[in-house]
Every structure is written in structure tokens, then in C-alpha cells.
Design an enzyme around this catalytic site. Structure first.
Site, PDB file in Angstrom:
ATOM      1  N   GLY A  10       0.824  -1.214   0.000  1.00  0.00           N
ATOM      2  CA  GLY A  10       0.000   0.000   0.000  1.00  0.00           C
ATOM      3  C   GLY A  10       0.855   1.259   0.000  1.00  0.00           C
ATOM      4  O   GLY A  10       2.088   1.196   0.008  1.00  0.00           O
ATOM      5  N   LEU A  12       1.279   3.726   2.312  1.00  0.00           N
ATOM      6  CA  LEU A  12       2.113   3.936   3.506  1.00  0.00           C
ATOM      7  C   LEU A  12       3.070   2.762   3.707  1.00  0.00           C
ATOM      8  O   LEU A  12       4.271   2.961   3.943  1.00  0.00           O
ATOM      9  CB  LEU A  12       1.220   4.115   4.747  1.00  0.00           C
ATOM     10  CG  LEU A  12       1.985   4.284   6.063  1.00  0.00           C
ATOM     11  CD1 LEU A  12       2.912   5.500   6.025  1.00  0.00           C
ATOM     12  CD2 LEU A  12       1.015   4.413   7.245  1.00  0.00           C
ATOM     13  N   ASP A  43      -3.407 -13.303   3.385  1.00  0.00           N
ATOM     14  CA  ASP A  43      -4.701 -12.723   3.753  1.00  0.00           C
ATOM     15  C   ASP A  43      -4.776 -12.689   5.280  1.00  0.00           C
ATOM     16  O   ASP A  43      -4.826 -13.736   5.926  1.00  0.00           O
ATOM     17  CB  ASP A  43      -5.833 -13.571   3.152  1.00  0.00           C
ATOM     18  CG  ASP A  43      -7.201 -13.006   3.510  1.00  0.00           C
ATOM     19  OD1 ASP A  43      -7.270 -11.965   4.212  1.00  0.00           O
ATOM     20  OD2 ASP A  43      -8.200 -13.612   3.081  1.00  0.00           O
ATOM     21  N   ALA A  67      -5.349  -2.180   5.826  1.00  0.00           N
ATOM     22  CA  ALA A  67      -6.706  -1.786   6.241  1.00  0.00           C
ATOM     23  C   ALA A  67      -7.518  -1.535   4.989  1.00  0.00           C
ATOM     24  O   ALA A  67      -6.961  -1.395   3.899  1.00  0.00           O
ATOM     25  CB  ALA A  67      -6.657  -0.503   7.076  1.00  0.00           C
ATOM     26  N   TYR A 131     -16.069   3.766   8.096  1.00  0.00           N
ATOM     27  CA  TYR A 131     -14.608   3.625   8.065  1.00  0.00           C
ATOM     28  C   TYR A 131     -13.996   4.102   9.383  1.00  0.00           C
ATOM     29  O   TYR A 131     -13.229   3.384  10.020  1.00  0.00           O
ATOM     30  CB  TYR A 131     -14.022   4.418   6.880  1.00  0.00           C
ATOM     31  CG  TYR A 131     -12.529   4.631   6.988  1.00  0.00           C
ATOM     32  CD1 TYR A 131     -11.656   3.554   6.891  1.00  0.00           C
ATOM     33  CD2 TYR A 131     -11.990   5.905   7.218  1.00  0.00           C
ATOM     34  CE1 TYR A 131     -10.283   3.740   7.007  1.00  0.00           C
ATOM     35  CE2 TYR A 131     -10.621   6.094   7.325  1.00  0.00           C
ATOM     36  CZ  TYR A 131      -9.774   5.008   7.222  1.00  0.00           C
ATOM     37  OH  TYR A 131      -8.420   5.197   7.354  1.00  0.00           O
ATOM     38  N   LYS A 135     -12.039   1.966  12.371  1.00  0.00           N
ATOM     39  CA  LYS A 135     -10.656   2.289  12.783  1.00  0.00           C
ATOM     40  C   LYS A 135     -10.619   2.591  14.286  1.00  0.00           C
ATOM     41  O   LYS A 135      -9.699   2.206  14.985  1.00  0.00           O
ATOM     42  CB  LYS A 135     -10.115   3.482  11.975  1.00  0.00           C
ATOM     43  CG  LYS A 135      -9.890   3.211  10.511  1.00  0.00           C
ATOM     44  CD  LYS A 135      -8.884   2.104  10.228  1.00  0.00           C
ATOM     45  CE  LYS A 135      -7.449   2.487  10.547  1.00  0.00           C
ATOM     46  NZ  LYS A 135      -6.490   1.445  10.139  1.00  0.00           N
TER      47      LYS A 135
HETATM   48  N1  LIG Z   1      -4.603   6.812   2.795  1.00  0.00           N
HETATM   49  C1  LIG Z   1      -4.940   7.761   3.644  1.00  0.00           C
HETATM   50  O1  LIG Z   1      -5.149   8.933   3.265  1.00  0.00           O
HETATM   51  C2  LIG Z   1      -5.027   7.444   5.114  1.00  0.00           C
HETATM   52  C3  LIG Z   1      -5.395   8.452   6.025  1.00  0.00           C
HETATM   53  C4  LIG Z   1      -5.419   8.170   7.390  1.00  0.00           C
HETATM   54  C5  LIG Z   1      -5.096   6.895   7.834  1.00  0.00           C
HETATM   55  N2  LIG Z   1      -4.764   5.925   6.938  1.00  0.00           N
HETATM   56  C6  LIG Z   1      -4.430   4.583   7.451  1.00  0.00           C
HETATM   57  O2  LIG Z   1      -3.102   4.293   7.027  1.00  0.00           O
HETATM   58  C7  LIG Z   1      -2.958   2.890   6.789  1.00  0.00           C
HETATM   59  C8  LIG Z   1      -2.341   2.659   5.438  1.00  0.00           C
HETATM   60  O3  LIG Z   1      -3.186   3.200   4.432  1.00  0.00           O
HETATM   61  P1  LIG Z   1      -2.768   3.173   2.879  1.00  0.00           P
HETATM   62  O4  LIG Z   1      -3.302   4.402   2.252  1.00  0.00           O
HETATM   63  O5  LIG Z   1      -1.328   2.843   2.732  1.00  0.00           O
HETATM   64  O6  LIG Z   1      -3.662   1.941   2.359  1.00  0.00           O
HETATM   65  P2  LIG Z   1      -3.697   1.309   0.910  1.00  0.00           P
HETATM   66  O7  LIG Z   1      -2.730   1.969  -0.025  1.00  0.00           O
HETATM   67  O8  LIG Z   1      -5.135   1.245   0.513  1.00  0.00           O
HETATM   68  O9  LIG Z   1      -3.166  -0.177   1.156  1.00  0.00           O
HETATM   69  C9  LIG Z   1      -3.923  -1.114   1.860  1.00  0.00           C
HETATM   70  C10 LIG Z   1      -3.054  -2.318   2.110  1.00  0.00           C
HETATM   71  O10 LIG Z   1      -3.813  -3.287   2.848  1.00  0.00           O
HETATM   72  C11 LIG Z   1      -3.599  -4.555   2.243  1.00  0.00           C
HETATM   73  N3  LIG Z   1      -4.743  -5.422   2.511  1.00  0.00           N
HETATM   74  C12 LIG Z   1      -6.047  -5.217   2.175  1.00  0.00           C
HETATM   75  N4  LIG Z   1      -6.797  -6.274   2.547  1.00  0.00           N
HETATM   76  C13 LIG Z   1      -5.947  -7.163   3.143  1.00  0.00           C
HETATM   77  C14 LIG Z   1      -6.115  -8.452   3.704  1.00  0.00           C
HETATM   78  N5  LIG Z   1      -7.315  -9.060   3.775  1.00  0.00           N
HETATM   79  N6  LIG Z   1      -5.007  -9.092   4.196  1.00  0.00           N
HETATM   80  C15 LIG Z   1      -3.801  -8.501   4.121  1.00  0.00           C
HETATM   81  N7  LIG Z   1      -3.581  -7.280   3.625  1.00  0.00           N
HETATM   82  C16 LIG Z   1      -4.641  -6.625   3.120  1.00  0.00           C
HETATM   83  C17 LIG Z   1      -3.434  -4.254   0.770  1.00  0.00           C
HETATM   84  O11 LIG Z   1      -2.795  -5.348   0.109  1.00  0.00           O
HETATM   85  P3  LIG Z   1      -2.907  -5.593  -1.491  1.00  0.00           P
HETATM   86  O12 LIG Z   1      -2.956  -4.249  -2.128  1.00  0.00           O
HETATM   87  O13 LIG Z   1      -1.671  -6.390  -1.808  1.00  0.00           O
HETATM   88  O14 LIG Z   1      -4.169  -6.353  -1.726  1.00  0.00           O
HETATM   89  C18 LIG Z   1      -2.558  -3.002   0.835  1.00  0.00           C
HETATM   90  O15 LIG Z   1      -1.208  -3.336   1.018  1.00  0.00           O
HETATM   91  C19 LIG Z   1      -4.363   2.299   6.973  1.00  0.00           C
HETATM   92  O16 LIG Z   1      -4.440   1.740   8.261  1.00  0.00           O
HETATM   93  C20 LIG Z   1      -5.293   3.481   6.864  1.00  0.00           C
HETATM   94  O17 LIG Z   1      -6.481   3.287   7.624  1.00  0.00           O
HETATM   95  C21 LIG Z   1      -4.712   6.168   5.597  1.00  0.00           C
END
Ligand SMILES: NC(=O)c1ccc[n+]([C@@H]2O[C@H](COP(=O)([O-])OP(=O)(O)OC[C@H]3O[C@@H](n4cnc5c(N)ncnc54)[C@H](OP(=O)(O)O)[C@@H]3O)[C@@H](O)[C@H]2O)c1
Length: 299
Positions: A10, A12, A43, A67, A131, A135
Site C-alpha cells: 500500500g 504507507l 490474507d 486496512a 470507516y 478504525k
Molecule cells: N490513505 C490515507 O489517506 C489514510 C489516512 C489516514 C489513515 N490511513 C491509514 O493508514 C494505513 C495505510 O493506508 P494506505 O493508504 O497505505 O492503504 P492502501 O494503499 O489502501 O493499502 C492497503 C493495504 O492493505 C492490504 N490489505 C487489504 N486487505 C488485506 C487483507 N485481507 N489481508 C492482508 N492485507 C490486506 C493491501 O494489500 P494488497 O494491495 O496487496 O491487496 C494493501 O497493502 C491504513 O491503516 C489506513 O487506515 C490512511
């Protein structure tokens, strides 16, 4: 030290993985559907496999980035999101206790309702959408395991290096600015955000993992950039850097009504003083938004 990163495919997680490459630590980078480049697909809903992989690797730190973070997708699959954002996080905390690792659970500013910023780590949570609720429930699941060393790290909207602009709610605005086809876009000029660079968070986590007074780390940490922007203002920054007209983007300053009221909390600013005062070397180490994008888009 051994570091396991979930969600390493992902936005982050991949930055966290990259940052740990410059350390002597051994890293296990987990993904789900994406493969290649040393990613190990697992998974996290498969409890048996999770137990096996974590027991074998026996990490000192687990940085849990996986997530479902897209509010609209979450609404369509409440059970799946509950499982991933809450149950899986609680399970990783139980394993933190038995395997004696430190768990970092990445959370969001959307645990707050946006009506009374800035929010301290102990401020009352009141998430407006599913969401945010999952969280927040994930935070509680993680922090309620007695005897587990768990840190909740709340962050706001993220940007940074990403394979596709659509991977980030900030990067995707580049596509809007670059769309000079004549299409008009109404752009949120109501909610204030604090876009934060994933590379900064990742480097902070590396320094935090080296922090000698680790017992001084409180259970909830806030990490956020300080520069406020609406989405419309972000578009203006991109238009300036790319030297493109932005007349096709129309600011929308109206307070959202109905369903969209829950998707755009007014201002969830995270108060970061406690994190700054911890004494982690280099402090927050924040990048300036326009400066970073100017450099990044030159490449
Ligand atoms: N993005 C934002 O603006 C934002 C803001 C505040 C907080 N956050 C928090 O920051 C964290 C990282 O966010 P991000 O934006 O990096 O997320 P992201 O780019 O959407 O990536 C989500 C990751 O979760 C993995 N995933 C999804 N379902 C899964 C499962 N069943 N088993 C194992 N892995 C699984 C995905 O794997 P695959 O892609 O390989 O399927 C991917 O690596 C999250 O906790 C999010 O709530 C994000």
C-alpha cells in the site's frame, strides 16, 4: 531487530518498507493481492496462516498498515471491513502479547468528528462514518489486550510516491488538474486537511523503533503535517507547479448535507505536541507540501 510490515504493498506500507531498507533490520513485507518485489502475500483474515507466519518470523516490531481505508468501499462491505480493520487488529495485539513484539496500529484522524480541532490523543472520539468507526474500534481492540505493547499512530490524509495517482486521495487531484479536456470539476473547499507525506511517517517510524526510552511512548501518538489545505487549495498548488490553468475546477465552500456530511468532517486537525515532546531524534521531520511536490514532479 526483525520488523514485519502488513499492507507493505500500500501507499504507507511501501514507504515504511523502503525506509527500513536503510537500516540493518530484517524486514518481512506482507501484502494481500499484490505480488512481486519480495512481497509475501498473506490474507490477514486467515488467522491460522497469520499465526504460522508470525510465529515463524518472530518479529520485534509489527507495523500494521493493512486496512480498508476507502470510506465508500467500506460502506459496501461492512462485514469484511469489520474483520480487517477491527478483528485482525485485535488478533495482532493478542499475538503481540504472546510473541512479545511491539505492535504499531496505524489509525486515522477520521476517528474524530471534525467539530472541535485540534484533537489531542486523549480527546473524545466520535467517528462520522463506518470507516472511522471501524478504525476507532480497531484502536480499542488493540489497546484492550492487557500485557501487549501496542501503539496507536493516528495520521491524516496521506500523499507521497505511489504507482497510481488514484492510490491516494491527494495524488489523484493531479489527474483533475491535468485534465484539460474541458470537463468541469466541483472541488471541496469546505473541509480542512493536513496532507502528510508517507515518507516522513516512514522515517519517523524507523527513528521510533530505535528510540531508547521506548517505555516512554504513550499508547496513542499523533503524527501530522502542519500545513492546512482544502482539496481545492491543493489543486491550486498543483496547477501552480505544473503551470496549468485551473478554471475548470470550481471551489465548493458549502457545508455538506445529507450523506456527504459524514464523508467530509470539517477539520480533524491532530495535535502533535506530545509526539514532538517525546524526544525522538529528528522530531517529526516534516516535509513542506509545495516543496516536496515541486521536486517530485520534476523527476
Ligand atoms: N490513505 C490515507 O489517506 C489514510 C489516512 C489516514 C489513515 N490511513 C491509514 O493508514 C494505513 C495505510 O493506508 P494506505 O493508504 O497505505 O492503504 P492502501 O494503499 O489502501 O493499502 C492497503 C493495504 O492493505 C492490504 N490489505 C487489504 N486487505 C488485506 C487483507 N485481507 N489481508 C492482508 N492485507 C490486506 C493491501 O494489500 P494488497 O494491495 O496487496 O491487496 C494493501 O497493502 C491504513 O491503516 C489506513 O487506515 C490512511
Amino acid at each position: 531487530m526483525k520488523v514485519l510490515i502488513t499492507g507493505a504493498s500500500g501507499v504507507l506500507g511501501s514507504a515504511v518498507r523502503e525506509a527500513f531498507k536503510s537500516t540493518p533490520h530484517q524486514v518481512l513485507a506482507l501484502s494481500n493481492t499484490r505480488t512481486g518485489d519480495g512481497l509475501v502475500p498473506l490474507d490477514l483474515a486467515n488467522t491460522q496462516e497469520v499465526d504460522k507466519v508470525l510465529t515463524e518470523f518472530n518479529p520485534n516490531w509489527v507495523i500494521h498498515c493493512a486496512a480498508e481505508r476507502r470510506p465508500d468501499v467500506a460502506e459496501k462491505n461492512p462485514e469484511g471491513v469489520q474483520k480487517l480493520n477491527v478483528d485482525v487488529s485485535g488478533h495482532l495485539a493478542s499475538l503481540a502479547k504472546s510473541l512479545k513484539y511491539t505492535l504499531v496500529y496505524v489509525s486515522t484522524d477520521y476517528v474524530f468528528d471534525g467539530t472541535s480541532p485540534p484533537y489531542t490523543p486523549s480527546a473524545r472520539t466520535n467517528p462520522l462514518q463506518l470507516y472511522g468507526r471501524t478504525k476507532r474500534d480497531g484502536e480499542q481492540a488493540v489497546l484492550s489486550v492487557n500485557g501487549a505493547k501496542a501503539i496507536v499512530l493516528r495520521v491524516p490524509v496521506l500523499y507521497g510516491p505511489a504507482p497510481k495517482n488514484s492510490d491516494s486521495a491527494v495524488n489523484i487531484l493531479l489527474d483533475v488538474v491535468q485534465d484539460q479536456s474541458g470537463k468541469q470539476y466541483k472541488m471541496d473547499h469546505y473541509a480542512t486537511r493536513y496532507p502528510t507525506n508517507v515518507v516522513d511517517i516512514a522515517n519517523f517510524l524507523v527513528r521510533l523503533s530505535d528510540f531508547k526510552q521506548s517505555t516512554a511512548i504513550p499508547p496513542i501518538l499523533h503524527y501530522s503535517a502542519a500545513e492546512p489545505f482544502t482539496k481545492y487549495e491543493i489543486c491550486l498548488v498543483f496547477a501552480k507547479i505544473l503551470n496549468l490553468p485551473h478554471g475548470h475546477i470550481v471551489p465548493d465552500s458549502e457545508a455538506p448535507k445529507g450523506d456527504s456530511a459524514t464523508t467530509r468532517p470539517r477539520d480533524c486537525q491532530l495535535y502533535t505536541k506530545e509526539t514532538e515532546d517525546l524526544g525522538v531524534e529528528g522530531g517529526l521531520g516534516l516535509t513542506l507540501f509545495e516543496e516536496w511536490w515541486s521536486e517530485y514532479l520534476k523527476k
